[in-house]
Design a protein around this motif. Structure first.
Motif, PDB file in Angstrom:
ATOM      1  N   TYR A  13      -8.764   3.947  -2.557  1.00 59.60           N
ATOM      2  CA  TYR A  13      -7.786   3.020  -2.925  1.00 59.60           C
ATOM      3  C   TYR A  13      -8.172   1.781  -3.625  1.00 59.60           C
ATOM      4  O   TYR A  13      -7.686   1.137  -4.612  1.00 59.60           O
ATOM      5  CB  TYR A  13      -6.823   2.765  -1.545  1.00 59.60           C
ATOM      6  CG  TYR A  13      -6.029   3.827  -1.274  1.00 59.60           C
ATOM      7  CD1 TYR A  13      -6.060   5.131  -1.578  1.00 59.60           C
ATOM      8  CD2 TYR A  13      -5.175   3.326  -0.056  1.00 59.60           C
ATOM      9  CE1 TYR A  13      -5.117   5.956  -0.909  1.00 59.60           C
ATOM     10  CE2 TYR A  13      -4.468   4.561   0.494  1.00 59.60           C
ATOM     11  CZ  TYR A  13      -4.445   6.007   0.079  1.00 59.60           C
ATOM     12  OH  TYR A  13      -3.702   6.674   0.483  1.00 59.60           O
ATOM     13  N   MET A  14      -9.195   1.224  -2.772  1.00 61.19           N
ATOM     14  CA  MET A  14      -9.776  -0.154  -2.980  1.00 61.19           C
ATOM     15  C   MET A  14     -10.231   0.035  -4.634  1.00 61.19           C
ATOM     16  O   MET A  14      -9.702  -0.952  -5.313  1.00 61.19           O
ATOM     17  CB  MET A  14     -10.847  -0.552  -2.351  1.00 61.19           C
ATOM     18  CG  MET A  14     -11.388  -1.871  -2.430  1.00 61.19           C
ATOM     19  SD  MET A  14     -12.632  -2.068  -3.699  1.00 61.19           S
ATOM     20  CE  MET A  14     -13.827  -0.944  -3.208  1.00 61.19           C
ATOM     21  N   THR A  45     -11.366   7.214   1.877  1.00 60.05           N
ATOM     22  CA  THR A  45      -9.950   7.117   1.512  1.00 60.05           C
ATOM     23  C   THR A  45      -9.643   5.714   1.216  1.00 60.05           C
ATOM     24  O   THR A  45      -9.048   5.301   0.080  1.00 60.05           O
ATOM     25  CB  THR A  45      -8.795   7.843   2.446  1.00 60.05           C
ATOM     26  OG1 THR A  45      -9.085   8.866   2.851  1.00 60.05           O
ATOM     27  CG2 THR A  45      -7.597   7.703   1.809  1.00 60.05           C
ATOM     28  N   SER A  46      -9.869   4.732   2.215  1.00 60.93           N
ATOM     29  CA  SER A  46      -9.724   3.348   1.853  1.00 60.93           C
ATOM     30  C   SER A  46     -10.481   2.834   0.751  1.00 60.93           C
ATOM     31  O   SER A  46     -10.006   1.949  -0.015  1.00 60.93           O
ATOM     32  CB  SER A  46     -10.045   2.745   3.056  1.00 60.93           C
ATOM     33  OG  SER A  46      -9.404   3.035   4.404  1.00 60.93           O
ATOM     34  N   MET A  47     -11.510   3.297   0.651  1.00 59.88           N
ATOM     35  CA  MET A  47     -12.487   2.814  -0.377  1.00 59.88           C
ATOM     36  C   MET A  47     -11.834   3.265  -1.743  1.00 59.88           C
ATOM     37  O   MET A  47     -12.080   2.499  -2.971  1.00 59.88           O
ATOM     38  CB  MET A  47     -13.911   3.029  -0.382  1.00 59.88           C
ATOM     39  CG  MET A  47     -14.567   2.177   0.551  1.00 59.88           C
ATOM     40  SD  MET A  47     -14.677   0.464   0.560  1.00 59.88           S
ATOM     41  CE  MET A  47     -16.252   0.066  -0.002  1.00 59.88           C
ATOM     42  N   PHE A  88       1.040  -1.178   0.164  1.00 57.79           N
ATOM     43  CA  PHE A  88       0.079  -0.033   0.087  1.00 57.79           C
ATOM     44  C   PHE A  88       0.849   1.259   0.016  1.00 57.79           C
ATOM     45  O   PHE A  88       0.201   2.495   0.212  1.00 57.79           O
ATOM     46  CB  PHE A  88      -0.821   0.135   1.288  1.00 57.79           C
ATOM     47  CG  PHE A  88      -2.034  -0.772   0.878  1.00 57.79           C
ATOM     48  CD1 PHE A  88      -3.404   0.135   0.547  1.00 57.79           C
ATOM     49  CD2 PHE A  88      -2.148  -2.121   1.007  1.00 57.79           C
ATOM     50  CE1 PHE A  88      -4.487  -0.830   0.381  1.00 57.79           C
ATOM     51  CE2 PHE A  88      -3.173  -2.951   0.794  1.00 57.79           C
ATOM     52  CZ  PHE A  88      -4.528  -2.024   0.277  1.00 57.79           C
ATOM     53  N   MET A  95      -5.576   8.929  -9.441  1.00 58.96           N
ATOM     54  CA  MET A  95      -6.259   9.255  -8.268  1.00 58.96           C
ATOM     55  C   MET A  95      -5.582  10.393  -7.353  1.00 58.96           C
ATOM     56  O   MET A  95      -6.025  11.184  -6.647  1.00 58.96           O
ATOM     57  CB  MET A  95      -6.016   7.952  -7.297  1.00 58.96           C
ATOM     58  CG  MET A  95      -6.525   8.129  -5.953  1.00 58.96           C
ATOM     59  SD  MET A  95      -6.331   6.405  -4.976  1.00 58.96           S
ATOM     60  CE  MET A  95      -4.684   6.735  -4.388  1.00 58.96           C
ATOM     61  N   LEU A 133      -7.491   0.342  -7.060  1.00 58.41           N
ATOM     62  CA  LEU A 133      -6.582  -0.811  -7.371  1.00 58.41           C
ATOM     63  C   LEU A 133      -7.359  -2.231  -8.248  1.00 58.41           C
ATOM     64  O   LEU A 133      -6.810  -2.995  -8.508  1.00 58.41           O
ATOM     65  CB  LEU A 133      -6.013  -1.393  -6.018  1.00 58.41           C
ATOM     66  CG  LEU A 133      -4.942  -0.395  -5.473  1.00 58.41           C
ATOM     67  CD1 LEU A 133      -4.790  -0.592  -4.087  1.00 58.41           C
ATOM     68  CD2 LEU A 133      -3.754  -0.193  -6.101  1.00 58.41           C
ATOM     69  N   LYS A 134      -8.654  -1.874  -8.179  1.00 58.03           N
ATOM     70  CA  LYS A 134      -9.459  -2.960  -8.820  1.00 58.03           C
ATOM     71  C   LYS A 134      -9.898  -2.651 -10.102  1.00 58.03           C
ATOM     72  O   LYS A 134     -10.911  -3.527 -10.757  1.00 58.03           O
ATOM     73  CB  LYS A 134     -10.781  -3.342  -7.893  1.00 58.03           C
ATOM     74  CG  LYS A 134     -10.057  -4.148  -6.395  1.00 58.03           C
ATOM     75  CD  LYS A 134     -11.273  -4.818  -5.833  1.00 58.03           C
ATOM     76  CE  LYS A 134     -10.714  -5.819  -4.741  1.00 58.03           C
ATOM     77  NZ  LYS A 134     -11.704  -6.231  -3.981  1.00 58.03           N
ATOM     78  N   ILE A 175      -3.557   5.019 -10.184  1.00 55.37           N
ATOM     79  CA  ILE A 175      -2.921   5.537  -9.310  1.00 55.37           C
ATOM     80  C   ILE A 175      -2.535   6.830  -9.294  1.00 55.37           C
ATOM     81  O   ILE A 175      -2.956   7.959  -8.456  1.00 55.37           O
ATOM     82  CB  ILE A 175      -1.803   4.670  -8.528  1.00 55.37           C
ATOM     83  CG1 ILE A 175      -2.348   3.244  -8.093  1.00 55.37           C
ATOM     84  CG2 ILE A 175      -1.185   5.367  -7.498  1.00 55.37           C
ATOM     85  CD1 ILE A 175      -1.335   2.454  -7.894  1.00 55.37           C
ATOM     86  N   GLN A 205     -12.291   6.292   5.932  1.00 59.40           N
ATOM     87  CA  GLN A 205     -12.916   5.124   5.323  1.00 59.40           C
ATOM     88  C   GLN A 205     -13.286   5.340   3.742  1.00 59.40           C
ATOM     89  O   GLN A 205     -13.032   4.335   2.953  1.00 59.40           O
ATOM     90  CB  GLN A 205     -14.304   4.924   5.804  1.00 59.40           C
ATOM     91  CG  GLN A 205     -14.215   4.357   7.439  1.00 59.40           C
ATOM     92  CD  GLN A 205     -13.924   2.850   7.561  1.00 59.40           C
ATOM     93  OE1 GLN A 205     -12.650   2.774   7.302  1.00 59.40           O
ATOM     94  NE2 GLN A 205     -14.926   1.962   8.021  1.00 59.40           N
TER      95      GLN A 205
END
Lengths: 398, 378
Positions: free
Chosen positions: B298-299, B294-296, B3, B72, B302-303, B69, B292
């Motif tokens: 990234y998720m 921010t985490s999503m 990460f 983003m 990356l997908k 990325i 949360q």
């Protein structure tokens, strides 16, 4: 940034999977989901892990840790959840051990850490008191120095699995004249077999016996059992609460919980259709799963921070709050899904050899008690309101 | 699994952050948004000069070797400055269509001009009655000799007034809501028969209603496959979702910073309102929501290259989380700022409006919750 597992990681996952299939003790299978376990079960699982060299994934290697990467730890957690193994109780492994490593004497480290690692000692936590819950620093249990011993008097409460424990770590007041409540507290290790230690069960609303009152009456403890310095115990207590955040979120177990909820919802009928086809209910599952996904990636960010040596970032502070909210919600929706068969209550039934048919579907069994039991999660380990206070102060600087 | 950002990615973030700090302060942005043109062409030229427009393209396409990325990172930092210029429409969306479906000739003609800042694009897909459904297309493209003739209306085409070119979805066969029969066209805005009605949006951007009246284009205007444009459209829109999620994260971070700093200085009842526990807990909830989100982000980022089903689940999950987080953060930021939060003078209201518009961009929370539910129960 990259989500993919390396070939080494995949090989590791297979290795863990094979180990769990072959070596997870047969007599423990199914115990976690049935919510039945004895002290020996936990110790047997720990011994099994120790034998494989996997006794303490989170510990530094020199104390017997595995030296795994963050990804490997994540995979291990996932696989244990998938196999529905018993959890490893945190009291010795995740709470006491880091404190001993940081502040304990060489003798203490050499004696206690191997016994936690190899499944000899079962520990419990002596923090809360009847008058000291969220305001932990108002604790009153006293330890008075008499020669080479402390004499401890007081009452601890909510002692989780205290009835299993061989040892307890206790916060005691050693300087009654200290100016602030946080001063004059010491961190002392007490053998539960000492005369004057009495454990009385507290039965919680789900009918289970997990927690206890622990009474300490003129308990004589060698001074060598003091951890770190006298009157500095509050520092160690805080260190303990802040340490080892990864895992606190319970992501892997929650994923398994949602998988189980989906299975139940695809067979339980609502208006003649599986309840998962009910848009209102399906939406609730989706929202829960999305929340869990956010938490999972927050935890992965934390792991990455730890792995990079920078340490966990501010995002790690939210793991306890969000993790427990999700755990609670899973049990809430599972109870909703089973409908009327949430009501029958047979703890410990049917017994082995009992040939009566169970009432209702197996999966409905204990859904209501589990829902009731999980209310504890937002209360223990610093209530979620206290967690809000901590984030406000420590992270946001308010 | 990893990460961490690379040092190049960290540098990219620093570059964009410095640009925003030094040349995109709130007062300047406010003036530009209210100006006649509504944007700064010289700012766009600077984006190109700094390499921001090419950062997310592979080197084989004339870019600098990055990908989602990089997009983003740029989108999040742009979110912090409420950047008006159409990075999303041009780089993420038009760039996405060209990468996934562009012919060699289309790439050659468009990518250097896009990365160099000479061509700006807008995405003409939604229609007055389509709401959020990408397959609900009544604009028609009828075969005419070797080419096509376009007729119809596109609604709220963001960046429309600034664009030199339009990426247009049109029906080459089937009925209005059929999933097949949709084709993507690249149309110069100067093409005969294209007319626009331009207007400002509530969040300080510019948009157009775009009308196509017997617009003749060649067969070389088609991006990707004829009649089978939907899978590509869905992929590009999911990439756009990842980018607006990042933009929203940037907005939320500023809203949270502003709120905390205001609460520390604003005094009532003889003390800073930051002392009040009821407000502290609200600010913690805002902080958690942004983390949360921010985490999503990234998720989903990356997908984006996973198979369709997983990618769609990821994009919808992220959009739901960002939609909810955005509402919570923006509403509470205004609330804690009290009367000041209501004013046009303060930045908070402007971030509030942008975050609110993002919630309904490319499908709102309800729409994505439904798509997520349908896909996960399939």
């Amino acid at each position: 940034m990259d989500l993919s597992f390396s070939t080494e990681d995949i090989a590791f996952r297979d290795e863990v999977r094979t180990f769990l299939e072959k070596d997870y003790p047969a007599e423990l299978r199914g115990k976690f989901s049935r919510d039945e376990y004895a002290k020996e079960d936990f110790l047997l699982w720990q011994k099994t892990l120790f034998k494989r060299g996997w006794g303490a994934p989170a510990w530094p290697k020199k104390f017997g840790g595995t030296g795994w990467t963050a990804t490997q730890k994540y995979i291990f957690q996932e696989e244990c959840a998938r196999a529905e193994t018993l959890p490893v109780p945190p009291f010795g492994m995740a709470m006491l051990a880091p404190v001993l490593m940081a502040f304990g004497s060489e003798e203490q480290k050499a004696h206690y850490l191997p016994r936690i690692l190899n499944g000899t000692d079962f520990w419990c936590q002596g923090y809360s008191e009847p008058g000291a819950g969220s305001d932990l620093a108002s604790l009153k249990t006293k330890a008075e120095r008499q020669g080479d011993h402390y004499i401890i008097n007081g009452q601890k409460t909510w002692t989780t699995l205290g009835h299993f424990a061989d040892w307890i770590f206790v916060l005691c007041r050693t300087d009654p004249k200290a100016k602030k409540p946080q001063e004059g507290i010491s961190f002392i290790l007490v053998d539960m077999k000492s005369p004057g230690v009495e454990v009385r069960p507290i039965i919680t609303m789900d009918g289970s016996h997990e927690v206890n009152e622990t009474w300490l009456t003129d308990v004589k403890v060698p001074v060598a059992n003091l951890v770190g310095k006298e009157n500095e115990g509050w520092t160690y207590a805080k260190y303990l609460l802040a340490h080892e955040r990864s895992g606190i979120a319970g992501v892997a177990r929650s994923k398994k919980g949602i998988e189980r909820l989906r299975q139940i919802a695809s067979v339980e009928l609502d208006q003649g259709q599986p309840i998962i086809r009910n848009p209102e209910f399906a939406k609730k599952i989706s929202e829960l799963e999305i929340d869990l996904s956010a938490l999972e990636y927050t935890e992965l960010r934390t792991l990455a921070g730890e792995a990079s040596g920078k340490g966990p970032g501010p995002e790690s502070s939210i793991l306890k709050i969000k993790g427990t909210e999700i755990q609670q919600r899973i049990t809430e929706l599972t109870l909703e899904a089973v409908g009327v068969y949430g009501a029958p209550y047979f703890r410990g039934f049917p017994k082995d050899g009992d040939n009566q048919l169970p009432i209702g579907p197996d999966y409905a069994h204990l859904t209501a008690p589990m829902y009731a039991n999980m209310r504890k999660t937002s209360i223990y380990g610093g209530s979620n309101e206290i967690q809000h206070n901590i984030i406000a102060k420590m992270v946001l600087g308010l | 699994m990893d990460f961490a950002f690379t040092s190049e990615q960290d540098m990219l973030r620093d570059t964009v952050a410095r640009l925003i700090r030094e040349q995109y302060d709130f007062d300047t942005r406010r003036k530009v948004a209210k100006s006649e043109a509504g944007w700064r062409p010289q700012m766009w030229a600077q984006f190109a000069e700094l390499g921001l427009l090419g950062a997310s393209f592979p080197e084989s396409d004339g870019g600098f070797g990055g990908g989602p990325i990089e997009a983003m990172i740029i989108s999040e930092e742009f979110g912090k400055g409420l950047v008006i210029e159409p990075y999303l429409q041009t780089v993420v969306i038009a760039g996405g269509f060209l990468r996934h479906g562009g012919s060699a000739a289309q790439k050659e003609e468009n990518l250097p001009a896009l990365i160099g800042g000479e061509r700006l694009y807008a995405f003409a897909y939604s229609e007055p009655k389509s709401r959020f459904d990408l397959h609900d297309v009544s604009t028609t493209a009828k075969k005419d000799g070797k080419g096509y003739v376009l007729n119809g209306q596109k609604a709220v085409v963001l960046g429309g007034p600034l664009a030199t070119h339009l990426v247009v979805t049109a029906r080459t066969s089937g009925g209005q809501r059929d999933t097949s029969g949709i084709t993507v066209f690249l149309v110069p805005k100067t093409a005969k028969g294209v007319s626009t009605r331009d207007y400002p949006t509530v969040d300080g951007l510019r948009a157009s209603e775009v009308y196509f009246e017997n617009v003749a284009v060649g067969a070389d205007a088609v991006i990707g496959e004829v009649d089978n444009g939907l899978p590509m459209i869905e992929k590009v829109v999911d990439e756009a979702i990842a980018a607006v999620c990042a933009e929203a994260v940037g907005c939320m971070k500023i809203l949270n910073e502003a709120t905390i700093s205001y609460a520390r200085q604003r005094k009532q009842f003889g003390q800073p309102i930051a002392n009040f526990q009821v407000l502290q807990h609200r600010m913690v909830d805002m902080f958690m929501a942004a983390e949360q989100a921010t985490s999503m982000t990234y998720m989903v980022t990356l997908k984006l290259d996973e198979p369709d089903r997983q990618r769609k689940l990821a994009a919808s999950a992220a959009k739901v989380q960002i939609g909810k987080a955005g509402k919570l953060v923006s509403q509470d930021a205004v609330q804690i700022h009290g009367g000041m939060g209501m004013t046009d003078e303060l930045n908070v209201g402007h971030f509030f409006k942008r975050v609110t518009m993002i919630e309904s961009q490319f499908g709102n929370t309800d729409w994505h919750l439904r798509r997520y539910t349908e896909l996960s129960n399939r």
